[in-house]
Every structure is written in C-alpha cells, then in structure tokens.
Scaffold this motif. Sequence first.
Motif, PDB file in Angstrom:
ATOM      1  N   ASP A   1       0.928  -0.856   0.057  1.00 18.23           N
ATOM      2  CA  ASP A   1       0.133  -0.385   0.082  1.00 18.23           C
ATOM      3  C   ASP A   1       1.022   1.449   0.061  1.00 18.23           C
ATOM      4  O   ASP A   1       0.821   2.106  -0.746  1.00 18.23           O
ATOM      5  CB  ASP A   1      -0.720  -0.354   1.496  1.00 18.23           C
ATOM      6  CG  ASP A   1      -2.049   1.221   1.240  1.00 18.23           C
ATOM      7  OD1 ASP A   1      -3.128   1.225   0.040  1.00 18.23           O
ATOM      8  OD2 ASP A   1      -1.587   2.102   2.790  1.00 18.23           O
ATOM      9  N   ALA A   2       2.018   1.027   0.126  1.00 16.36           N
ATOM     10  CA  ALA A   2       2.844   2.066   1.014  1.00 16.36           C
ATOM     11  C   ALA A   2       3.421   2.603  -0.767  1.00 16.36           C
ATOM     12  O   ALA A   2       3.957   3.178  -1.127  1.00 16.36           O
ATOM     13  CB  ALA A   2       4.192   2.161   1.490  1.00 16.36           C
ATOM     14  N   LEU A   3       4.324   1.497  -1.066  1.00 15.11           N
ATOM     15  CA  LEU A   3       4.193   1.492  -2.900  1.00 15.11           C
ATOM     16  C   LEU A   3       3.684   1.914  -3.481  1.00 15.11           C
ATOM     17  O   LEU A   3       3.356   3.459  -4.540  1.00 15.11           O
ATOM     18  CB  LEU A   3       4.602  -0.041  -3.380  1.00 15.11           C
ATOM     19  CG  LEU A   3       5.806  -0.144  -2.485  1.00 15.11           C
ATOM     20  CD1 LEU A   3       6.324  -2.283  -3.546  1.00 15.11           C
ATOM     21  CD2 LEU A   3       7.409   0.591  -2.804  1.00 15.11           C
ATOM     22  N   ALA A   4       2.124   1.747  -3.465  1.00 16.70           N
ATOM     23  CA  ALA A   4       1.365   1.937  -4.796  1.00 16.70           C
ATOM     24  C   ALA A   4       0.859   3.440  -4.165  1.00 16.70           C
ATOM     25  O   ALA A   4       0.832   5.023  -4.821  1.00 16.70           O
ATOM     26  CB  ALA A   4       0.020   1.191  -3.629  1.00 16.70           C
ATOM     27  N   ARG A   5       1.107   4.028  -2.564  1.00 20.98           N
ATOM     28  CA  ARG A   5       1.108   5.752  -2.065  1.00 20.98           C
ATOM     29  C   ARG A   5       1.667   6.518  -2.932  1.00 20.98           C
ATOM     30  O   ARG A   5       1.625   7.952  -3.573  1.00 20.98           O
ATOM     31  CB  ARG A   5       0.172   5.927  -1.026  1.00 20.98           C
ATOM     32  CG  ARG A   5      -0.856   5.053  -0.804  1.00 20.98           C
ATOM     33  CD  ARG A   5      -2.094   5.772   1.222  1.00 20.98           C
ATOM     34  NE  ARG A   5      -0.173   4.663   1.525  1.00 20.98           N
ATOM     35  CZ  ARG A   5       0.456   4.946   2.401  1.00 20.98           C
ATOM     36  NH1 ARG A   5       1.354   6.184   2.331  1.00 20.98           N
ATOM     37  NH2 ARG A   5       0.817   4.604   2.733  1.00 20.98           N
ATOM     38  N   ASN A   6       2.807   5.853  -2.911  1.00 22.17           N
ATOM     39  CA  ASN A   6       4.310   7.404  -2.473  1.00 22.17           C
ATOM     40  C   ASN A   6       4.612   6.125  -4.315  1.00 22.17           C
ATOM     41  O   ASN A   6       5.842   7.908  -4.715  1.00 22.17           O
ATOM     42  CB  ASN A   6       4.911   6.343  -2.002  1.00 22.17           C
ATOM     43  CG  ASN A   6       4.578   7.127   0.243  1.00 22.17           C
ATOM     44  OD1 ASN A   6       5.300   7.734   0.156  1.00 22.17           O
ATOM     45  ND2 ASN A   6       4.294   5.925   0.514  1.00 22.17           N
ATOM     46  N   LEU A   7       4.447   5.713  -5.243  1.00 22.30           N
ATOM     47  CA  LEU A   7       4.989   5.802  -6.473  1.00 22.30           C
ATOM     48  C   LEU A   7       3.503   5.079  -7.127  1.00 22.30           C
ATOM     49  O   LEU A   7       3.987   4.245  -8.157  1.00 22.30           O
ATOM     50  CB  LEU A   7       6.066   4.269  -6.131  1.00 22.30           C
ATOM     51  CG  LEU A   7       7.471   4.519  -5.563  1.00 22.30           C
ATOM     52  CD1 LEU A   7       8.049   3.044  -5.405  1.00 22.30           C
ATOM     53  CD2 LEU A   7       7.975   5.213  -5.894  1.00 22.30           C
ATOM     54  N   LYS A   8       3.637   6.297  -7.150  1.00 21.95           N
ATOM     55  CA  LYS A   8       2.286   6.393  -8.252  1.00 21.95           C
ATOM     56  C   LYS A   8       2.489   6.296  -9.512  1.00 21.95           C
ATOM     57  O   LYS A   8       1.536   5.892 -10.178  1.00 21.95           O
ATOM     58  CB  LYS A   8       1.416   7.516  -7.645  1.00 21.95           C
ATOM     59  CG  LYS A   8       0.743   7.925  -6.567  1.00 21.95           C
ATOM     60  CD  LYS A   8       0.022   9.137  -7.381  1.00 21.95           C
ATOM     61  CE  LYS A   8      -0.688   8.805  -4.829  1.00 21.95           C
ATOM     62  NZ  LYS A   8      -1.611  10.136  -5.142  1.00 21.95           N
ATOM     63  N   ASP A   9       3.457   5.952 -10.028  1.00 25.51           N
ATOM     64  CA  ASP A   9       4.035   6.481 -11.431  1.00 25.51           C
ATOM     65  C   ASP A   9       5.120   5.332 -12.054  1.00 25.51           C
ATOM     66  O   ASP A   9       5.609   5.431 -13.281  1.00 25.51           O
ATOM     67  CB  ASP A   9       4.644   7.318 -11.818  1.00 25.51           C
ATOM     68  CG  ASP A   9       3.910   9.050 -12.153  1.00 25.51           C
ATOM     69  OD1 ASP A   9       2.691   8.715 -12.358  1.00 25.51           O
ATOM     70  OD2 ASP A   9       5.084  10.072 -11.693  1.00 25.51           O
ATOM     71  N   ALA A  10       4.584   4.175 -10.906  1.00 22.14           N
ATOM     72  CA  ALA A  10       6.351   3.216 -10.963  1.00 22.14           C
ATOM     73  C   ALA A  10       5.218   1.650 -11.106  1.00 22.14           C
ATOM     74  O   ALA A  10       4.266   1.818 -10.706  1.00 22.14           O
ATOM     75  CB  ALA A  10       6.558   3.043 -10.018  1.00 22.14           C
ATOM     76  N   THR A  11       5.566   1.482 -12.069  1.00 23.79           N
ATOM     77  CA  THR A  11       5.235  -0.194 -12.460  1.00 23.79           C
ATOM     78  C   THR A  11       5.996  -1.270 -11.373  1.00 23.79           C
ATOM     79  O   THR A  11       7.179  -1.805 -11.536  1.00 23.79           O
ATOM     80  CB  THR A  11       4.908  -0.596 -13.908  1.00 23.79           C
ATOM     81  OG1 THR A  11       4.434   0.394 -15.236  1.00 23.79           O
ATOM     82  CG2 THR A  11       4.593  -2.260 -14.029  1.00 23.79           C
ATOM     83  N   ILE A  12       5.384  -2.169 -11.071  1.00 25.83           N
ATOM     84  CA  ILE A  12       5.537  -2.884 -10.103  1.00 25.83           C
ATOM     85  C   ILE A  12       5.807  -4.494 -10.704  1.00 25.83           C
ATOM     86  O   ILE A  12       4.367  -4.642 -10.971  1.00 25.83           O
ATOM     87  CB  ILE A  12       5.462  -3.012  -8.236  1.00 25.83           C
ATOM     88  CG1 ILE A  12       5.349  -1.472  -7.931  1.00 25.83           C
ATOM     89  CG2 ILE A  12       5.683  -4.238  -7.745  1.00 25.83           C
ATOM     90  CD1 ILE A  12       4.269  -1.467  -6.668  1.00 25.83           C
ATOM     91  N   VAL A  13       6.493  -4.976 -11.129  1.00 26.68           N
ATOM     92  CA  VAL A  13       6.783  -5.945 -11.218  1.00 26.68           C
ATOM     93  C   VAL A  13       6.891  -7.390  -9.677  1.00 26.68           C
ATOM     94  O   VAL A  13       7.725  -6.917  -9.219  1.00 26.68           O
ATOM     95  CB  VAL A  13       7.431  -6.776 -12.568  1.00 26.68           C
ATOM     96  CG1 VAL A  13       6.916  -7.941 -13.195  1.00 26.68           C
ATOM     97  CG2 VAL A  13       6.629  -5.798 -13.704  1.00 26.68           C
ATOM     98  N   SER A  14       6.542  -8.637  -8.916  1.00 24.91           N
ATOM     99  CA  SER A  14       6.525  -8.895  -8.190  1.00 24.91           C
ATOM    100  C   SER A  14       6.925 -10.165  -8.269  1.00 24.91           C
ATOM    101  O   SER A  14       6.387 -11.252  -9.474  1.00 24.91           O
ATOM    102  CB  SER A  14       5.422  -8.828  -7.311  1.00 24.91           C
ATOM    103  OG  SER A  14       5.195  -7.551  -6.699  1.00 24.91           O
TER     104      SER A  14
END
Length: 734
Positions: A687-700
């Motif tokens: 959730d912190a990643l989604a809020r603070n890195l809104k322009d980033a694409t996350i691949v896990s």
Amino acid sequence: MRTLAAVVAVFALSAAAVGFLHFDGVTLFLAVVSLICAFCAWRTTVTSPLAGPFARALGEARAPWLRRLSRGLTDETPETSTFLRIFIAIFAAETVIFGALVLIAKIGLWPASMEDYVPPESVALTVAMFAILVYGISFFPVVRAMTRIGDRYFDAMGLTHARIWPLPAFAIRERWLATAMIVFLVVINQTQVGINVRLSFFSRDWFNAIQNKDAVTFWAQLLWVFVPWAFIYIASAIVEFVVASTLVIRWRRWLTDNYVSRWLDGHAHYRMALAGGAADNPDQRIAEDVNRFINGGQEGYGIYSFAILLIANLSSLVSFSIVLWGLSSNFTLPGTSIPVPGFLFWVALIYAGVGTWVTHLIGRSLVSLSFQRQRFEADFRFSLARLREYDEQVALLDGEYAEKASLGRRFGAIIANYFQIVRVRKNLIGFTACYGQLSPLIPYIVAAPFYFANKITLGVMTQTARAFGSVDSALTFFVTYYVSLADFKAVLDRLSSFDASIEAAHGRVGLRHAQTHGPDAREIVLSDVTLRLPDGRAIVEHADLRLSRGESTLLTGASGSGKSTLFRALSGVWPFGEGLVTTPEGAKLMLLPQKPYLPIGPLIGAVTYPATPDAYEEDDVRAALAAVQLPGLADQLFVEDNWGHRLSGGEQQRLAVARALLAKPDWLFLDEATAAMDETLEAAIYDALARNLKDATIVSIGHRSSLLAMHDRHVELRPAGDGASKLFEATVPA
C-alpha cells in the motif's frame, strides 16, 4: 621516438665516418651497434608483419623454449611496450651523448685539460647494447604478460597534479609524470653505479697507501675522495627512495582504480562469480596482487623493483667487467705460464653460469607452489570473513563443529603447501649458502699467487676482489632473487588470469538488450528469450512476455523454475542465454532482491544506497523510513554499525523498500522482497508503494496467494518437461 631514432642513426653514420678516417675498428663497431640501436628505437613505434616469418620458424623448432618464444611474435607484431620504450629511449639518448663525447675527443676537439674526463667508448657501446637487449626481450611472452599490465599506467591520458619542491603544484598528464620519474630513477641508478666504480679505485689507492705506510695519501684519499663521493651516494639514495616511493604509490593507486572499474563495470564481477573458473578471490588480486606486481609488497620484488635491479646489475656487470678484465689481463692459467686475457672475468662467468643453472634445477617448482600458496591463503581468509558475516546463522544451527572442520581443511591445505615450499627452499638455501660462502674467496684464491710473487699490490688485489664480487653478483642475479622471481611469476599469473576473466565477462555475448524510443515506448518486451545456467543448461525456454506500463504483474512458479533468473535478465545482469530484451529508452529500473545488501557504515548510507548519503534531504530519508514502518531508525541516521547483522530480515527488506521510495524508479521488480514479513505488514508495504510510487510499475515474484489481490496480472512459470520452464498467463481472482 622516431626523431630520437633518426638522431641515433645520424650519430652512427658520424661514428662510421670517424672510424674510417682514423682506421679505428672500435669506433666502427660502435657505429654498427648504434645503427642497430637506431633501428630498434624506430621499430618500437611500428606495427608490421616483419616478425611473421621469424615467428613461424621458431614455432617449428624442436626446443620447447623456442616454440614458446614464437607465441610472443605474431604475424602482426604489436607496438613495443610503453614501459620498455622508456628504457630504450633512455639508452638510445645516452648512446648519442656518450658517443658524441668520444667522437669529439677522437677528432681532437676535446680540451687537453679535461682529457681524464673523456668517457671510454665502452660506455656508449654498453648503453647501445642495453637498448638492443630491451627491444629483444620485449618479444618474450612472459615479458609481454608483464608489460600488458604495467603499460596501462604509462598510457594513462588523464591529468594529475604534482609538486616538486620548491616549485608550486602544477598539472601534468599522468603518463608524462610517470615517464619522468622512471627516467630520473634510471639515471640516478646509473650514477650510483658510476660512484661505486670510482670508489673501487679509491679502495685500490687506499690499500696501496696502507701497504706503503703512506699516511699523507691515506688521509687524502679518505677525506677528499671517499667522503665527498660517499656523501653524494647517500644523498642520491635518499632522493631515489622518495621518488621511487612516490612512483610506486601513484602507480598502485591508478592500477587499483583500473582493476576496480573494469571488475565492476557492466556487472562483470557478477558474471565472473556466476561463471566461476580461474578468477578466485578477486579481493586478494586487487588488494594484494596489484601491490606485489608493482613493488613486491613488504618483502618481495615487483616489476619496478626488478627493472631497476636489472639495470643496476647490467650497469655493474659492464662497468666492473671492464675493470676486472683490465686487472686480470696478464693473469695466467693456474699452474702454467699460459696467459689468459681477462682471466677472472671468465672465471666469474663460468662460476655464475653453473650457479644459475643449478639454482633453476632446484627451485623451478616454486612458481606453481607460490601460486597455490596465494590461493590457499585467500580461500582461508575468505572462509573466516564469510563465517563472521553469517555468525548468527551458524550459531542458530549449532554449526560451529562443521565450521571448525571446514576451516581445518582449508588451513591443512596451507600447511601442506607450506612444507612443499620448505622442502624446495631447503635445498635451494643449502646450495645458495654454499655458493655465497665460496664467492668472496675465489678472487683472493686466484689473485693470491700473483700478490705473493709481488706482481700485484694489495690495493690491486682488493680492487680485483671487489670487481669480481660486483661481476659475480650481477651474473648471479637469478641465483640471488630466484625465490622472489618465483613469487613474482605467481603474482603475474594471477593478475593475467584475472584480466582474462574480466575480458571474458565483458565480451560474453548472450542475451541482446535494446531500447525503444518515443512517447509510445511504454513496454518491457521479452522476445523468444531462452535463459541458461552457466553450465549451458536451459532453465527458461522461448519466453515471450510484454510488461505494460502501469500494469502491476505477479510472477509465480515452483522453486528453481527460473523466476529470479528471469528478473536478472530483465535488469540486464544475467549474461547466459539467447533472445531479445527491449526496454523503454531512459526508463529507470530497480530490482530489490530477497536479501538486501546493507553496506557497513552510517545508516543513512545504507538507506540511500546505491546513491551517496547526501543525494537526498534528511527529512525525505526519515519520511521514507516512516512509510515502511521503521520510524525508530529515523534518529539513528548517522550511527555507524553493521546493519546487516543488527537488523532482522524483515527490517532489512523494509529498509530496501525505503530505498525504492527515495529512488522513485519507473519499473520496480520485487524478487520475494517482502517474504520475511507477515501478510499484514506485507500488505501495508504494498500500500505504501502504491501511494508513494504512483508512476512506477511493480512486478513481483512471490509464493503467497495474498499477493494476487495486490496485482493486476498473474504470469506463471511451469515445467516444460525437459528440465526448463515456460511462461503461461494465469487468471487473477476478482
């Protein structure tokens, strides 16, 4: 260099003209040798196929050493080493200087009042032969291996700053400063040899004064000859030490930076670790072997030390050979009346030749043993460092007994190698000690009958002994320094193999990487990608995948199916495989592994890594720590510690996520980067990643089913039946 070669050629022609006019065979010989010297000087800057036929002829020879030499000569002979070219230039210039003085005296232009200061023709001949010798040895494979490493510093084009007292600091190219120091050290070394020759004549006159009970000459020689020359020698030795120490540390600094840069650039260090092979313990090769290569460390000798020693020994050999030849020119073969010109010179030559040959027979295995010793020592040291790094895991598993056994085996290899070296050196010391005890006595034994027959004075006898000792010492260079030479050869082999591994890592062609351009470049694309292990086995086959900007993706699969390898291929560090990986131009990719790397030092450095601690505002660093639920660390930013030991696995992973919040990548790859957290904390971090890195694409990458709800897309690696895996699209639960 070509200008200098032309000057030497002009001198050679002048010497030939003077020789013909005065019917002087020695001057004509000087002209011939100088012409060869000019040719060698000119050839140092030329690349041509001249050596090709010669190389092929040597390659067909029966003698193994000739075949090895042929490998040093290629059809396109490379330019002579920069390091050796400096010495060739020095000797060529000295040929002209000393030779010109000889010619001036020959044609009667030298002042009569300074007749005693005319250098003998042998000096010009000697330095010309030195230039030819240096050019000749530049083709030997072992010399080329040395100069391939050493030349890098003398080819450096960067600017540096230097200061010569009392002048102010000035800017100069590194290569010119290095060359100037080498020239200065060679000249000062030759000056010291000249002083030693002068002091040998002092010794003769002084002992003659003692024999004749001539007090006036005794004190005059001591006060007005010995004291001034001894003072000059001591002063030159101090200056030489300071300049040599400066050269060595600058050389080491530059070469260390060169190795570190080449080892780290392009992820070569990672690729070398994957490939394994000959480049074990790169830390030792950079930290120790570079220093030992240049100057031998605390007790040994390196390329600089041996170069100066060789020049000193060659200069002493020539200078004292002339003295020794003259002193024993009327000696006869013992027990006969047959005169043997230069009798003691031939005795020294035969004695040294036998000593060198026997020494090599006894000690030739030391090179390989020294190489093994360095590897065993480095392996043992690395095992201790690794144990310290994983001390908690060892303690939790009660693994101390296993570690003792492992360390015992590694130290056992050191002990076995040590006693192998002791056995060889025992025999070597026995021979060299006998040789050393006999050497001082031989000139006295040979000269004593002539002294007792009143054919020579005590001064001549002592001068003869001193000259014999100098000639013998120069001729037995390999006897004296055999152990150091073996150690140096081992260091050279280690650095050469390290170089080869670095070049192989940089030159390895596997996966191709390209970038897409323009505003529509919003995808990372894998096109027919096959990933392989270092041994060549495929782990992922024919992968085609498109990762779209803004679409978070979860990659799952069985352990060992190649998920982490796929991530490393996407980030550009995995070299083994085929296919094409395309990324948007200018896109910033960041990968967080399961076990983060935390450098030792202040906490702020660990948070901002790989950026420097001052790359971000302190308030931003504290905010990032608070966002990943590590507010308790915000007040410890400048506390130095081993944070990899102090923090738990989950805390380390959260600190790594804080790095991502600061770096703000366009694409963030999480390789089980939250696996050490509980599911509630993991959800909070996403959730912190989604809020603070809104322009980033996350691949896990992950194994927990709870991760599916945090991603827009699910891709799975499944076994393909041949030991490899293939990519399949999977559904994401609503």
